[in-house]
Design a protein around this motif. Structure first.
Motif, mmCIF file in Angstrom:
data_model
loop_
_atom_site.group_PDB
_atom_site.id
_atom_site.type_symbol
_atom_site.label_atom_id
_atom_site.label_comp_id
_atom_site.label_asym_id
_atom_site.label_seq_id
_atom_site.Cartn_x
_atom_site.Cartn_y
_atom_site.Cartn_z
ATOM 1 N N TRP A 42 0.823 -1.216 -0.043
ATOM 2 C CA TRP A 42 -0.119 0.183 0.038
ATOM 3 C C TRP A 42 0.851 1.351 0.074
ATOM 4 O O TRP A 42 0.436 2.428 -0.529
ATOM 5 N N GLY A 43 2.095 1.094 0.337
ATOM 6 C CA GLY A 43 3.104 2.233 0.123
ATOM 7 C C GLY A 43 3.276 2.422 -1.169
ATOM 8 O O GLY A 43 3.360 3.646 -1.781
ATOM 9 N N TRP A 44 3.466 1.344 -2.196
ATOM 10 C CA TRP A 44 3.604 1.411 -3.484
ATOM 11 C C TRP A 44 2.214 2.165 -3.950
ATOM 12 O O TRP A 44 2.440 3.271 -4.895
ATOM 13 N N ARG A 45 1.011 1.622 -3.733
ATOM 14 C CA ARG A 45 0.010 2.098 -4.365
ATOM 15 C C ARG A 45 -0.228 3.660 -4.024
ATOM 16 O O ARG A 45 -0.755 4.312 -4.776
ATOM 17 N N GLY A 46 -0.037 3.957 -2.669
ATOM 18 C CA GLY A 46 -0.082 5.425 -2.254
ATOM 19 C C GLY A 46 0.977 6.339 -3.244
ATOM 20 O O GLY A 46 0.448 7.513 -3.293
ATOM 21 N N ALA A 47 1.792 5.736 -3.587
ATOM 22 C CA ALA A 47 2.987 6.550 -4.519
ATOM 23 C C ALA A 47 2.449 6.374 -6.011
ATOM 24 O O ALA A 47 3.375 6.987 -7.019
ATOM 25 N N GLY A 48 1.274 5.849 -6.365
ATOM 26 C CA GLY A 48 0.853 5.623 -7.902
ATOM 27 C C GLY A 48 1.201 4.548 -8.518
ATOM 28 O O GLY A 48 1.131 4.282 -9.805
ATOM 29 N N GLU A 103 9.064 14.161 -0.650
ATOM 30 C CA GLU A 103 7.945 14.634 0.219
ATOM 31 C C GLU A 103 7.012 13.333 0.693
ATOM 32 O O GLU A 103 6.852 13.218 1.878
ATOM 33 N N LEU A 104 6.786 12.375 -0.266
ATOM 34 C CA LEU A 104 5.905 11.239 0.188
ATOM 35 C C LEU A 104 6.682 10.307 1.254
ATOM 36 O O LEU A 104 6.322 9.621 1.904
ATOM 37 N N VAL A 105 7.930 10.237 0.604
ATOM 38 C CA VAL A 105 8.972 9.083 1.568
ATOM 39 C C VAL A 105 8.951 9.673 2.788
ATOM 40 O O VAL A 105 8.746 8.705 3.989
ATOM 41 N N ALA A 106 9.149 11.071 3.045
ATOM 42 C CA ALA A 106 9.142 11.514 4.326
ATOM 43 C C ALA A 106 7.875 11.365 5.068
ATOM 44 O O ALA A 106 7.680 11.281 6.447
ATOM 45 N N ALA A 107 6.741 11.683 4.265
ATOM 46 C CA ALA A 107 5.259 11.560 5.137
ATOM 47 C C ALA A 107 4.953 10.221 5.382
ATOM 48 O O ALA A 107 4.493 9.908 6.432
ATOM 49 N N TYR A 108 5.510 9.232 4.787
ATOM 50 C CA TYR A 108 5.317 7.950 5.107
ATOM 51 C C TYR A 108 6.255 7.588 6.277
ATOM 52 O O TYR A 108 5.807 6.919 7.617
ATOM 53 N N GLN A 151 8.465 2.847 3.081
ATOM 54 C CA GLN A 151 9.243 3.348 2.278
ATOM 55 C C GLN A 151 9.861 2.760 1.052
ATOM 56 O O GLN A 151 10.125 3.147 0.054
ATOM 57 N N VAL A 152 10.094 1.455 1.107
ATOM 58 C CA VAL A 152 10.543 0.384 0.299
ATOM 59 C C VAL A 152 9.461 0.587 -0.939
ATOM 60 O O VAL A 152 9.585 0.546 -1.923
ATOM 61 N N GLY A 153 8.155 0.386 -0.555
ATOM 62 C CA GLY A 153 7.096 0.398 -1.605
ATOM 63 C C GLY A 153 7.209 1.664 -2.401
ATOM 64 O O GLY A 153 6.899 1.706 -3.530
ATOM 65 N N ALA A 154 7.412 2.724 -1.554
ATOM 66 C CA ALA A 154 7.371 4.062 -2.241
ATOM 67 C C ALA A 154 8.509 4.320 -3.109
ATOM 68 O O ALA A 154 8.277 4.843 -4.254
ATOM 69 N N ARG A 155 9.618 3.909 -2.598
ATOM 70 C CA ARG A 155 10.768 4.037 -3.633
ATOM 71 C C ARG A 155 10.496 2.962 -4.864
ATOM 72 O O ARG A 155 10.977 3.379 -6.025
ATOM 73 N N LEU A 156 10.108 1.798 -4.778
ATOM 74 C CA LEU A 156 9.879 1.037 -5.901
ATOM 75 C C LEU A 156 8.923 1.642 -6.943
ATOM 76 O O LEU A 156 9.151 1.384 -8.094
ATOM 77 N N ALA A 157 8.019 2.417 -6.495
ATOM 78 C CA ALA A 157 7.058 3.252 -7.369
ATOM 79 C C ALA A 157 7.689 4.644 -7.940
ATOM 80 O O ALA A 157 6.780 5.163 -8.449
ATOM 81 N N GLY A 158 8.870 4.939 -7.459
ATOM 82 C CA GLY A 158 9.257 6.367 -7.683
ATOM 83 C C GLY A 158 8.589 7.529 -7.175
ATOM 84 O O GLY A 158 8.548 8.591 -7.782
ATOM 85 N N ALA A 159 8.479 7.291 -5.728
ATOM 86 C CA ALA A 159 7.761 8.373 -5.187
ATOM 87 C C ALA A 159 8.578 9.578 -4.867
ATOM 88 O O ALA A 159 9.870 9.517 -5.009
#
Length: 340
Positions: free
Chosen positions: A40-46, A205-210, A194-202
Motif C-alpha cells: 500500500w506504500g507502493w499504491r499510495g505512490a501511484g 515529500e511522500l517518502v518523508a510523509a510515510y 518507504q520501500v514500496g514508495a521507492r519502488l514506485a518512484g515516489a
C-alpha cells in the motif's frame, strides 16, 4: 516456497524436513503486516494495482520477518510460535523421535540458526528478482538494506539490555525506547512503506510523509505487542501467558513498571524477570506487579497519543491514491487494536 522446497529436495532428501518446516512456518500464520504496508506504500505512490512485481517485493519482507522470528525464538528459548512448536523445538523433537546421536538441544539450535539464515538469503533473492524495473529496485535497495541493519541492531540491543542494562539507571527508559524503535517500529511499518514508495518512484515529500505516519504507528504497534506479551490470552497470541516476563524482556512497559513500583516490589520484579524456571504462579505475581505499577495505563495513553500523530500525518500525506489512504487507515487500526 514451492520452488525453494523443490531445490532443497534436489540437493538432498535429508533437506525435505527442513523445507517442510520453513514452508509451514511461513504459510500457516502471521499477520502479513509488513508486506501489506509495502504494497500500500507502493499504491499510495501511484504504483499499479495489478503489478506482480510489487507482490513479490512485498513477499520478500515476509521472508525477512520469518528469519527474524526463527532467530528470535531461539535467542529467547521460546517453546511456541503461533500456537505451534518454534523451529528449534521442532528440530529437537525430530532428533528425539529419530533416535539420533548427540545433543538434541544443540541440534535444534543449529538447525534454527541455519534455517533462519536461509530465509534471509531467500529474502534478498526474492527482492532483487521481484520483477519491478531494475532501476526502481536499485533505488529502493538502500532503504531495504537499512531496514535489515536496523532490525539486527535492535535485536542486539534487546539481547544486551537484560545482561548489561541497569534498571535503576535514568537512561533505562531511553534504552527501551531505542530497542522499540529499531527492533520493531521502523521495521514493521515505516521502512516497508518507504520501500514500496521507492519502488514506485515516489517523491521525497511522500517518502518523508510515510516516515511521519509509519514511525509513531510502529511504536504504537509494538507497545500493544508489549502489553500482549504480559497480559495477552495465549489463545489469541499463540504464546504462553506472560511470555515476555518469562523471557526477561526489558520493554518500555517493564521499564515504566520498575519506575512506578515501590522499591521492594521493583526489586522483586527486577530480580525475577527472566529467572530460570518461573512457575505459572510466579508469572501471575509478576504480571500483577506490572498491573499495580500503573505502567499499562501509561502505555495505553502513549498508544493513543502516537495514533493521533500517525493518523494526522496520514491525513496530510500527498498520496496519489485515495484507496491507499483508506486502506492504510484500516491497517493502522488493525495493528493497534486491543487483543487481550
Amino acid at each position: 516456497m514451492a520452488g525453494q522446497h523443490a531445490l532443497l529436495a534436489t540437493i538432498s532428501p535429508d533437506l525435505v524436513a527442513a523445507a517442510d518446516a520453513l514452508r509451514e512456518f511461513l504459510l500457516d500464520g502471521g499477520k502479513r503486516l509488513r508486506p501489506a504496508f509495502c504494497y500500500w506504500g507502493w499504491r499510495g505512490a501511484g504504483g499499479a494495482a495489478d503489478s506482480t512485481g510489487i507482490v513479490d517485493a512485498a513477499a520478500a519482507l515476509e521472508l525477512l520477518q520469518a528469519s527474524a522470528l526463527v532467530h528470535d525464538d531461539l535467542m529467547d528459548r521460546s517453546d511456541t510460535r503461533r500456537g505451534l512448536p518454534s523451529v528449534h523445538r521442532r528440530f529437537e523433537a525430530l532428533h528425539r523421535d529419530s533416535g539420533w546421536r548427540g545433543d538434541r538441544e544443540q541440534y535444534g539450535a543449529a538447525a534454527a540458526l541455519l534455517l533462519g539464515d536461509l530465509l534471509l538469503i531467500w529474502c534478498d533473492e526474492l527482492f532483487v528478482r521481484c520483477g519491478v524495473a531494475p532501476a526502481a529496485v536499485l533505488a529502493a535497495k538502500p532503504v531495504f538494506d537499512l531496514m535489515r541493519t536496523e532490525v539486527m541492531a535492535g535485536q542486539y540491543l534487546d539481547v544486551l539490555e537484560p545482561v548489561a542494562g541497569d534498571s535503576t539507571d535514568a537512561r533505562a527508559l531511553e534504552r527501551a525506547q531505542t530497542v522499540l524503535h529499531y527492533k520493531s517500529a521502523k521495521y514493521t511499518i515505516e521502512r516497508p512503506l518507504q520501500v514500496g514508495a521507492r519502488l514506485a518512484g515516489a517523491s521525497e515529500e511522500l517518502v518523508a510523509a510515510y516516515g511521519e505516519f509509519g514511525l509513531p504507528l510502529g511504536e504504537a504497534f509494538q507497545l500493544r505487542d508489549d502489553l500482549l506479551g504480559v497480559f495477552g490470552d495465549p489463545a489469541v497470541t499463540g504464546k504462553p501467558a506472560g511470555d515476555d516476563l518469562r523471557e526477561g524482556k526489558r520493554t518500555l512497559l517493564v521499564a515504566l513498571a520498575l519506575r512506578g513500583l515501590d522499591p521492594a516490589s521493583a526489586a522483586l520484579l527486577d530480580r525475577r524477570l527472566g529467572a530460570p524456571g518461573l512457575t505459572a504462579e510466579e508469572i501471575t505475581e509478576l504480571s500483577d506487579l506490572v498491573a499495580k505499577s500503573g505502567a499499562p495505563e501509561q502505555v495505553e495513553e502513549r498508544i493513543e497519543q502516537l495514533m493521533d500523530r500517525s493518523l494526522a500525518a496520514l491525513a496530510a500525506a500527498p498520496l496519489a491514491d485515495e484507496t491507499a489512504r483508506a486502506t492504510l487507515l484500516a491497517l493502522a487500526r488493525a495493528a493497534t487494536v486491543r487483543r487481550y
